[in-house]
Structures are given as C-alpha cells and as structure tokens.
Scaffold this active site. Sequence first.
Site, mmCIF file in Angstrom:
data_model
loop_
_atom_site.group_PDB
_atom_site.id
_atom_site.type_symbol
_atom_site.label_atom_id
_atom_site.label_comp_id
_atom_site.label_asym_id
_atom_site.label_seq_id
_atom_site.Cartn_x
_atom_site.Cartn_y
_atom_site.Cartn_z
ATOM 1 N N CYS A 383 0.823 -1.578 0.035
ATOM 2 C CA CYS A 383 0.066 -0.244 -0.002
ATOM 3 C C CYS A 383 0.955 1.514 -0.035
ATOM 4 O O CYS A 383 1.672 1.684 -1.303
ATOM 5 C CB CYS A 383 -1.301 -0.098 1.071
ATOM 6 N N HIS A 519 -3.883 -4.347 0.506
ATOM 7 C CA HIS A 519 -3.225 -5.535 1.749
ATOM 8 C C HIS A 519 -2.838 -7.183 1.775
ATOM 9 O O HIS A 519 -3.857 -7.465 2.750
ATOM 10 C CB HIS A 519 -2.933 -4.999 3.257
ATOM 11 N N GLU A 521 -1.386 -9.072 3.207
ATOM 12 C CA GLU A 521 -1.558 -9.399 5.061
ATOM 13 C C GLU A 521 -2.476 -10.478 5.717
ATOM 14 O O GLU A 521 -2.594 -10.689 6.885
ATOM 15 C CB GLU A 521 -0.355 -8.680 5.826
HETATM 16 N N1 GLN Z 1 -1.881 6.919 3.550
HETATM 17 C C1 GLN Z 1 -1.708 6.038 1.837
HETATM 18 C C2 GLN Z 1 -3.149 6.113 0.837
HETATM 19 O O1 GLN Z 1 -4.047 6.356 1.770
HETATM 20 C C3 GLN Z 1 -2.171 4.891 1.248
HETATM 21 C C4 GLN Z 1 -2.736 3.533 2.752
HETATM 22 C C5 GLN Z 1 -2.587 2.736 3.383
HETATM 23 O O2 GLN Z 1 -1.239 1.969 2.978
HETATM 24 N N2 GLN Z 1 -3.415 1.970 4.120
HETATM 25 O O3 GLN Z 1 -3.607 5.531 0.070
#
Ligand code: GLN
Length: 563
Positions: A383, A519, A521
């Site tokens: 992410c 994600h 994970e």
């Molecule tokens: N801050 C980033 C976004 O909002 C990444 C978010 C995250 O890593 N979950 O896109």
Amino acid sequence: MANTRTKYIFMTGGVVSSLGKGLASSSIGSLLELRGLKVIFLKFDPYINVDPGTMNPFQHGEVYVTDDGAEADLDLGHYERYSNVKTSKKNNFTTGQIYDSVISKERKGDYLGSTVQVIPHITDEIKSKIFDLAQDVDIVIVEVGGTVGDIESLPFLEAIRQIRGDVGRENTLYIHLTLVPYIQTAGELKTKPTQHSVKELREIGIQPDILLCRTDRMLSPDVKAKIALFCNVEKDAVITAKNVETVYEVPIVFHQEGLDEKIVEKLNIWTGRPNLKGWERVVKKVKHPRFETTIALVGKYVSLVESYKSLTEALIHGGIANDARVNLKYIDSEQVEKEGPECFLKDANGILVPGGFGTRGIEGKIKAIQYAREKRIPYFGICLGMQCAVIEIARHCAGLKGANSSEFDTHTPHAVIYLLEEWIDRDQVAQKRASDTPKGGTMRLGSYPCRLEEGSLALEAYNKRLINERHRHRYEFNNDYMDILGKAGMVFSGVSPDMGLIEIIELKGHPWFLGCQFHPEFKSKPMDPHPLFREFIKASLRRGKRKPDRARVSKKRREMKGG
Ligand code: GLN
C-alpha cells in the site's frame, strides 16, 4: 429472534487487558471446527468510535479489513487465521454502532413513543447482533472486549447475561480469562486477582462455567482446587493457559488441558476428537526451522508491534512455507531519514515498507527503498510501501524531480500518486471525494479483483490470472505516468480489470522488487501462507541463507519458561 439449534460461548476477560482473549477465542473456534462443528465469531468493542478506522494505531493496534470492506478490530484477523471463517461487517460491533442504530430507530419512531433506555433497548440491539449470526452455525463465539469492571462494557455483559435466560443453560457457556501471576518474592502463584475478577462478574449476574488462567507456569492441582472453590467452578473447568513460544501452540495446549472436551460436555454436544496434525506441523516449523533470514520492516508504528499484527504474522507464515525463521527488525523510518539507510539495513536480506498514513517518516521510507533497489535487496512494498516505491523510481530512475504523492505534497510538479476523486465502490456505486471529505469509512475498502500480467513475479507467485485482495487507501497510482515510468523499468503487473487502476508494480532487472496497492497480509494463514509473502521470504533466503542460531533460540526459550 434466537435460533433454537445454535449454542453460544461468551468470552470475557478480567484482571488486566492484553491477556489474549482474541487468541483464546480463535483457538477455541479452531478446536471446535476440528471437531466438525460450524462456528462463527462476534467481537464487541466497548468504545464509542463507530469503527477503529479513525483510531490511531498506536492506541488501538492494527485496523483489520474484511472482504466486504469493514474496518474492524484486529481480533477478526485472529479468527480468520485460526479457522475457516470469513468475517464481515456482521462480526464486529462497537458501542458507537449499537447506539447509532438505536438512535436512528428512535428518530424513525420505531419505539412507538416509549422511553428509550439501556435496558432493554441497547441490550436488545446487542442481542439482535448475536442472534443475527446464529443462522446455519452450531456455535456463535461472542467475545466482549475490555475488562470486567469497565463502565463501558456493562451493557454487553448485561446482554450476554440475559441470553442464558432466553435460550437455556444447555445452550450457553461463559468462559472467563484471567491472570494468575507468579510472585517472585513469595515464590507462589497468586489466585486473588482471579477471585476478585470472578466476584465482579458474579455481581452482574454471570457465573463463569470455565476459567482460563493465564500464567507463566502450569497450575498445580492444589492451585486449581483453590480457584475452583473460591470461584464456584468445577475443578476440571480451571484451565491453565500457559505462556507459549508461538501463538500457534495455543490450540494444542488448550486441547491438552481438556478445554474442548469440557466445552462440548457442558454444551451437551457429541463430536469426534479433533485432529491437531495441522497445528502440530505449524508449531514444528516455527520452533525448529532449518534456516533463518532477517527482514527489515521500515515503518512508523514500530514501537507497537500490535500495529502490524497481520503483517508480522504473514511474514512468519512466509517463513513457515520456506522452513525458515524470520527475524524481524523494526526500523523507525524517521531514523533512516536522519541517519541514512546503511547502518540500519546493511544486514537485511529483505526490506519491507508497510501501509501507513501521513507525511511523517516518508522520506526515510523512500531512502530505504532506494537502498533496496540499488543494493539489489528483495523489496516488498505494501500500500503506502508501493506508493513510496513509485515515488522513489519516479525521482531517481525517471528523472521526475520533486515527484510525490499529493497526500504529502499538494503542490508537487509530478503527482505520481494522487487522490482519485471519482470511483466505483465494491457495490458498483459511483463515489466522489475530495481531500476534505470526512475521514471515517471513505476509503477504497475491501476486496477488489486484480488481473495479473504474463511473465511477472506476481503471476509466478499466485499462479493464476485473476486474484482478489483487500484494500484500505484513498490514493492511487496516476496512470498518466505509466509511459515514462515504464521506460524507467517499472512493470505494471497487476491491474484492476474494471477500473484500470494499477494494483501491482515490479522493477525490471531486480532480483525481487514488488509493490502492491492492496494488503495481502489480511489473507495469509499459518496453514495457507500468502503467495507474495512466501515468495518474498524465498527471495530473501536466496540472498542470505543461514542456519538458525541455536544459542539465541535456547536463550529465548529459557526466557519464555520464566527461568
Ligand atoms: N496513505 C495512503 C492512502 O491513503 C496509503 C494507505 C495505506 O497504506 N493503507 O492511499
């Protein structure tokens, strides 16, 4: 209304928090599943936030994301890792959500003019969430967050107290998790905190049937007898929940203590004995791996491991798949920003930048990624970790000076990561947002499909073209930069089929460099390690494979034994 076939297990906790109620509930769920029963979990959180999405991970730990896009308590992650259950919005409720629905019913006039009160309106709402889950399952395991004695958890405890009256004694079981500390100066295990905690529970009308006693050593028959006498439970319903070396040992230890046998006996259910081979294999791989590797996790919340719960578990699973122990080095990205990457990262066999929000530490993460790219160290960006990799490559390989995400620099000349203002959500509903849209629940949340490209690391890992992974973010890769970044070596190996959004990037000519917008994970399990974590750990072992350091391992074991 209550389903007459379903039985209910209520898990409460006493004395102190963090005794592992979530792990205990998950382990019980696993043992019951292995006995052939169909279980489901429900977690109640007594805080007033509607969900943990807006809470600081320092305070609350990780925000877990379900397929249907709930931002939920991290215990739902334990439930999914230990069982076959897929959780959803229906498996986690907070006080905030309960009051929210009662208040909107009151506004609609649903209560027909009556005075709306905690009992029965709030407690009925809580009970309806429990009974809603009792469709087609044998057992609903309800975990009440917080510690007995907290003001906030009272309505939940009152609701579960009433359920014994609603559905009958043989269909309900109250399990209470407490602490039995060993006091060094007295050379004794102390039962008083447990006695007090049970007293507190009984004052509100709940007599526990089983006590799980968290301790650092086995409870002797004498200690068990004393607890049984003072707490009014059967002697063989006092279970030692001893500290273990790996959390995946908990189902085995509970089974050895006769917990699952006791549960089915008390609930009057006939089942076969559970087969624990799967857990035994996992524990053997975790405790006695053939190799070890060091992974540097460069993040912001490194002082609190709970903030990256699913992630650290997924790395362990990647280790299990490769017969390797994963030594995790938590590195504060602000330190990397100040002191440079070399001293923190030179002995890492793999570098991972996890998800996150906000500007703090971003430049340190970018430096760590540059180091991974230049030194050809396997890199896994999740992410925010993918977004930072895009920024790094844009700045240093594509010559886009000042490239950034508009989250961190609204005036950047090259917003390679930007806020997608119009998009289609999981339910195919068109959504709009701007940088000042309210924070709660406005991200791209939950499971979305992704199509993988031929010849990519991603396809090699998953070995299928279409995957589904969970998201939690606002910002996206800016497709206007595909050409120039492609020329600089970036490979776009995962794309969302319906929206054309870039979901995975890789880097040509690097041994293993992958960033994903989702994600992974959240979907990794000890018995089914996630393919990306498996491949990342495999790549790290190719860089540096070592036999485990036996001396260090035995020292850790001695510490675990409290010696
Ligand atoms: N801050 C980033 C976004 O909002 C990444 C978010 C995250 O890593 N979950 O896109």
